[in-house]
Write an enzyme that holds these catalytic residues in place. Sequence first.
Site, mmCIF file in Angstrom:
data_model
loop_
_atom_site.group_PDB
_atom_site.id
_atom_site.type_symbol
_atom_site.label_atom_id
_atom_site.label_comp_id
_atom_site.label_asym_id
_atom_site.label_seq_id
_atom_site.Cartn_x
_atom_site.Cartn_y
_atom_site.Cartn_z
ATOM 1 N N GLU A 1 10.506 15.198 15.665
ATOM 2 C CA GLU A 1 10.838 15.054 14.246
ATOM 3 C C GLU A 1 9.985 16.047 13.464
ATOM 4 O O GLU A 1 8.756 15.954 13.441
ATOM 5 C CB GLU A 1 10.536 13.624 13.773
ATOM 6 C CG GLU A 1 10.918 13.421 12.326
ATOM 7 C CD GLU A 1 10.670 12.018 11.821
ATOM 8 O OE1 GLU A 1 9.555 11.505 12.003
ATOM 9 O OE2 GLU A 1 11.602 11.427 11.238
ATOM 10 N N CYS B 1 13.983 10.406 7.053
ATOM 11 C CA CYS B 1 14.044 9.850 8.411
ATOM 12 C C CYS B 1 15.456 9.916 8.993
ATOM 13 O O CYS B 1 15.628 9.972 10.204
ATOM 14 C CB CYS B 1 13.519 8.429 8.415
ATOM 15 S SG CYS B 1 14.313 7.384 7.189
ATOM 16 N N GLU C 1 10.334 0.813 10.287
ATOM 17 C CA GLU C 1 11.384 1.824 10.071
ATOM 18 C C GLU C 1 10.701 3.159 10.320
ATOM 19 O O GLU C 1 9.875 3.592 9.532
ATOM 20 C CB GLU C 1 11.924 1.683 8.655
ATOM 21 C CG GLU C 1 13.305 2.271 8.494
ATOM 22 C CD GLU C 1 13.240 3.725 8.130
ATOM 23 O OE1 GLU C 1 13.198 4.566 9.061
ATOM 24 O OE2 GLU C 1 13.229 4.025 6.932
ATOM 25 N N LYS D 1 0.853 -1.201 0.000
ATOM 26 C CA LYS D 1 0.000 0.000 0.000
ATOM 27 C C LYS D 1 0.887 1.249 0.000
ATOM 28 O O LYS D 1 1.529 1.535 0.998
ATOM 29 C CB LYS D 1 -0.918 0.027 1.232
ATOM 30 C CG LYS D 1 -1.987 1.110 1.093
ATOM 31 C CD LYS D 1 -2.513 1.633 2.395
ATOM 32 C CE LYS D 1 -1.694 2.747 2.998
ATOM 33 N NZ LYS D 1 -1.605 3.998 2.212
HETATM 34 P P1 NDP Z 1 2.284 8.025 8.435
HETATM 35 O O1 NDP Z 1 3.236 7.250 9.243
HETATM 36 O O2 NDP Z 1 0.954 8.281 9.025
HETATM 37 O O3 NDP Z 1 2.049 7.305 7.017
HETATM 38 C C1 NDP Z 1 2.924 6.367 6.426
HETATM 39 C C2 NDP Z 1 2.110 5.287 5.712
HETATM 40 O O4 NDP Z 1 1.269 4.628 6.663
HETATM 41 C C3 NDP Z 1 1.172 5.829 4.633
HETATM 42 O O5 NDP Z 1 1.071 4.880 3.582
HETATM 43 C C4 NDP Z 1 -0.139 5.931 5.385
HETATM 44 O O6 NDP Z 1 -1.264 5.930 4.542
HETATM 45 C C5 NDP Z 1 -0.085 4.679 6.241
HETATM 46 N N1 NDP Z 1 -0.954 4.701 7.416
HETATM 47 C C6 NDP Z 1 -1.427 5.770 8.109
HETATM 48 N N2 NDP Z 1 -2.203 5.365 9.142
HETATM 49 C C7 NDP Z 1 -2.223 4.005 9.104
HETATM 50 C C8 NDP Z 1 -2.860 2.993 9.900
HETATM 51 N N3 NDP Z 1 -3.629 3.302 10.949
HETATM 52 N N4 NDP Z 1 -2.662 1.698 9.568
HETATM 53 C C9 NDP Z 1 -1.899 1.371 8.525
HETATM 54 N N5 NDP Z 1 -1.287 2.279 7.721
HETATM 55 C C10 NDP Z 1 -1.439 3.582 8.008
HETATM 56 O O7 NDP Z 1 2.986 9.371 7.996
HETATM 57 P P2 NDP Z 1 2.345 10.741 7.493
HETATM 58 O O8 NDP Z 1 2.301 10.706 6.031
HETATM 59 O O9 NDP Z 1 1.041 11.029 8.179
HETATM 60 O O10 NDP Z 1 3.440 11.780 7.986
HETATM 61 C C11 NDP Z 1 3.409 12.234 9.331
HETATM 62 C C12 NDP Z 1 4.799 12.319 9.926
HETATM 63 O O11 NDP Z 1 5.395 11.038 9.904
HETATM 64 C C13 NDP Z 1 5.790 13.181 9.146
HETATM 65 O O12 NDP Z 1 5.656 14.521 9.473
HETATM 66 C C14 NDP Z 1 7.106 12.600 9.600
HETATM 67 O O13 NDP Z 1 7.458 13.150 10.839
HETATM 68 C C15 NDP Z 1 6.794 11.127 9.781
HETATM 69 N N6 NDP Z 1 7.211 10.290 8.617
HETATM 70 C C16 NDP Z 1 8.319 9.529 8.753
HETATM 71 C C17 NDP Z 1 8.760 8.780 7.683
HETATM 72 C C18 NDP Z 1 9.987 7.940 7.770
HETATM 73 O O14 NDP Z 1 10.581 7.627 6.753
HETATM 74 N N7 NDP Z 1 10.401 7.525 8.948
HETATM 75 C C19 NDP Z 1 8.079 8.786 6.389
HETATM 76 C C20 NDP Z 1 6.883 9.580 6.377
HETATM 77 C C21 NDP Z 1 6.478 10.311 7.462
HETATM 78 P P3 NDP Z 1 -1.845 7.275 3.887
HETATM 79 O O15 NDP Z 1 -0.969 8.393 4.287
HETATM 80 O O16 NDP Z 1 -1.827 6.956 2.453
HETATM 81 O O17 NDP Z 1 -3.215 7.442 4.415
#
Ligand code: NDP
Length: 501
Positions: free
Chosen positions: A403, A306, A272, A197
């Site tokens: 972060e 990250c 991660e 996904k």
């Molecule tokens: P999320 O962790 O919420 O999203 C990452 C993925 O998880 C997306 O595909 C999202 O889907 C999915 N997701 C969200 N909620 C759920 C759930 N309950 N169950 C399963 N999958 C889920 O990151 P955000 O995009 O909301 O970003 C928010 C913050 O996260 C950023 O500001 C940053 O601080 C951090 N982040 C860290 C990353 C890293 O590489 N460590 C990468 C991205 C974000 P969808 O968004 O499509 O609804």
Amino acid sequence: MTMTQPFDGHALSPETTAFLARDMRLLIDGERVEGCAFHETRDPATGLVIARFHIGGKAQIDSAVAAARRAFEGPWSRMAAAERTAILQRLARIMEANATLLTELDIIDNGMPRFIAGLTTANCVEMVDYYAGAILRIEGTTTTPPRHVSAEADALTYTLREPVGVVGQIVPWNVPLSTAILKLAPALAAGCTVVIKPSEETPLSLLALADMFSEAGFPAGVVNIVNGFGADAGQTLAEHPDVDKISFTGSTATGRRIVTAALGNLKKVSLELGGKSPVIVMPDADLALAVPGVAMATFFLQGQNCMAGTRIFAHEAIHDALMEGLTQFAAGMTMGHGLNPATMQGPLISEAHCAKVMGHIEAAKAAGARLVTGGEKLARAGNFVQPTIFTDCAPDMAIMREEIFGPVMAVQKVSTTDIDELARLANDTPYGLSGSVWTRDMAFAHRLVKRVRSGQVSINCHGAVGTNIPFGGYGQSGWGREFGQEGLDAYLETKAVTARL
Ligand code: NDP
């Protein structure tokens, strides 16, 4: 008033233009199928819609998991290793031939500058080749049989490495193709089948990849791509009783929800997650190296990374010179559309994320941090925030702890060269993903590195990821490792076999 031009007036290649005109369907059981609704993706540099794509919910995840189960029980896990290798190698060649398409899609969907997108596409090809080659090195061991068996007869004990099974993979928007491939390639090499996904912010490069799986010869159902919202499709996948493992990259908060969702069938979980990585600059650091290195530790990918090194501990002896160098570097970072080859700094992913980053900047000012440079959102279309540096930061300020995932650097001036004290400052965080030390004294650097609690620490460079180098977090930065042999091991079970001869 000038109108915003699509892609700021930059031309796309004919293949990308043709791709954007297509009906963007899900990939389930080898077919391009409709979802249950539509969603739009926007170019974060202009705010304009670039494509409308199908999204799935529970029904689509259920049928994708069923297809992955059939493919796992059927052709994929039983296929000869050499044949699986050949299919992955074909995928690498097809990706290579379509590098322009994959690169442009990540630029317009995510906003990343071309120099980064080109690099990540090339790294993805290398990653697929690497894991194709690793299939023939999946090895068990022979060991001493247990006493109660070997006391009575000749015996043989050995181990088999077997695929974990059906894997759910949930990836974020910050490096769309790369975060997908670094999960897909080892899972497929191990013999697992996958339901992946993508983030609904950045669906395009994975949708382009969907065609390439069929062309490379993957049997139907081995890879299934279901776009959808996290709270719906993502949550369903993480909870699914017929998924054997879930691998997630994203925020620490969502990582916690994934762990809770996985409890039902106790599926295996790899995470991660976020980071707030320390960067320690010592009095003897080579500033010609440290200035661009420290700047890019924070500003690479607009800080949406990250591994970003965003907590800088600058020794007072070099603090002012470092600030001067970093300010000049930030001023020289050309901001603009990622399709412009001169761009070093693109937009943030969305208006909402941009507002969150600006909120952090305002909070840092209010908390008493001193703004050295930047701090403004550009007065133009798109989500552009200037490279921003704060100094005189205190360890308890939010800017030093949270972060931010934006181009925001927090600097704390330090007066110590004591290794224990520096390690205590570096380790004062719940995270532990990356970090770097800048000094000419290698003995000092290696001693300090041993004390820093983090999955990756670099000396005189930052964020040194590579296909073969294990990557993952200590503390709340995650569970497990990706990349390299450990990335493959994450998709393998070990079976111990003892035979009485
Ligand atoms: P999320 O962790 O919420 O999203 C990452 C993925 O998880 C997306 O595909 C999202 O889907 C999915 N997701 C969200 N909620 C759920 C759930 N309950 N169950 C399963 N999958 C889920 O990151 P955000 O995009 O909301 O970003 C928010 C913050 O996260 C950023 O500001 C940053 O601080 C951090 N982040 C860290 C990353 C890293 O590489 N460590 C990468 C991205 C974000 P969808 O968004 O499509 O609804």
